[in-house]
Design an enzyme around this catalytic site. Sequence first.
Site, short mmCIF file in Angstrom:
data_model
loop_
_atom_site.label_atom_id
_atom_site.label_comp_id
_atom_site.label_asym_id
_atom_site.label_seq_id
_atom_site.Cartn_x
_atom_site.Cartn_y
_atom_site.Cartn_z
CB THR A 178 3.05 97.12 36.35
OG1 THR A 178 1.83 96.99 37.02
CG2 THR A 178 2.98 98.21 35.31
NE ARG A 205 -6.37 100.80 41.51
CZ ARG A 205 -5.16 100.57 41.02
NH1 ARG A 205 -5.00 99.87 39.93
NH2 ARG A 205 -4.09 101.04 41.64
CB VAL A 206 -8.93 104.11 36.73
CG1 VAL A 206 -7.87 104.51 35.71
CG2 VAL A 206 -10.24 103.76 36.03
N GLY A 207 -6.04 102.68 37.88
CA GLY A 207 -4.74 102.96 38.51
C GLY A 207 -4.02 104.09 37.82
CG ASP A 208 0.15 104.03 38.30
OD1 ASP A 208 -0.38 103.00 38.76
OD2 ASP A 208 1.28 104.02 37.76
N GLY A 228 4.05 100.33 40.87
CA GLY A 228 3.85 100.32 42.31
C GLY A 228 2.39 100.58 42.61
N GLY A 230 -0.71 102.27 42.51
CA GLY A 230 -1.12 103.34 41.61
C GLY A 230 -1.62 104.59 42.31
N1 ASP Z 1 0.80 100.72 39.15
C1 ASP Z 1 -0.10 99.62 38.90
C2 ASP Z 1 -1.50 100.00 39.36
O1 ASP Z 1 -1.65 100.50 40.45
C3 ASP Z 1 0.32 98.35 39.59
C4 ASP Z 1 1.77 97.96 39.43
O2 ASP Z 1 2.63 98.77 39.11
O3 ASP Z 1 2.04 96.77 39.60
O4 ASP Z 1 -2.44 99.72 38.65
#
Ligand code: ASP
Length: 308
Positions: A178, A205-208, A228, A230
Amino acid sequence: MFAMVVHGGAGRWDGEKLKYAKDVLIQSAERGIEVLTGGGSPLDAVEEAIKILEDDPIFNAGTGSVLSIDGNVEMDACIINDEPFVLGAVIGVRRVKNPISLARLVAEKTSHHIMYGDGAEKLAEIFNLPFADVITESSRKRLEKVKREIFDGEAEFSKFLEKTVKLIKEHPEMFMGTVGAVATDGNAVCAGTSTGGTTLKLPGRVGDTPIPGAGTWAERGVGASATGIGEGIIRSLLTKRFCDLVIMGMKPDTAARAVLDLTDYPVGIIGLDRSGRVGVAHNTPYMPSVYIAVKGKEREVRFYGISL
Ligand code: ASP
């Protein structure tokens, strides 16, 4: 005073790729500084810096984003400026070349803060944002490899879930990459993050990243971007907590380390305050990051999370 910090994702990177990623991160941070010193706002600087990273397939954002378990791409991005307050995020977009620019459009051209899917892409069409096929051959191959590792010999669904979780914890390199940026011109602070999410994520799915206060936040002279797994960042609201600690008087580098103690998940964070003080911390082997500050004639460049 102008300062800019960018990251290319927490995780494991192999040597050759890391060297290349470092060069692109330098270009991205330099571009942000050029925008700031040329009279652009921190919002402009963050958008421009992140676009460079989204356009390079080495990072898991924009072109080269990792794929969901069904082989599709669903990208998330968010941009937040403290004063004036600007907040825009997009979730699950598939075709837009630079999700960070679409997040900015949501903030500036609609009365909303967060938009998802087709509705968000309709906005991109109206404002003529470029569209692109962001799925690369190597992201397809990576998904196939991970799927094979998971499915070989495994039949039961419950086992599959258990293994996925274990695999993700043991091999964060599969999904990290990311990108994020935080910029200040000595007044405003802007933070942005852009991602393809995590490999093998379920569609939907929705991440952070697009969740304000989780993957991205800026408030009262402080901003941060996290990376990281999420789910770990959402449950610890990493960037919001970082900003709170700095607002309460903690130094950004102490605050960055302190918030990492809130989670067992593999994560990392970059942050800045409006005086240009930086905080960078990660509990993963790498999180290639570049910081550049310009104070009058003085120029400072620092690298974090890269040990070549
Ligand atoms: N934080 C991102 C997510 O979980 C992934 C990443 O940081 O690589 O969508």
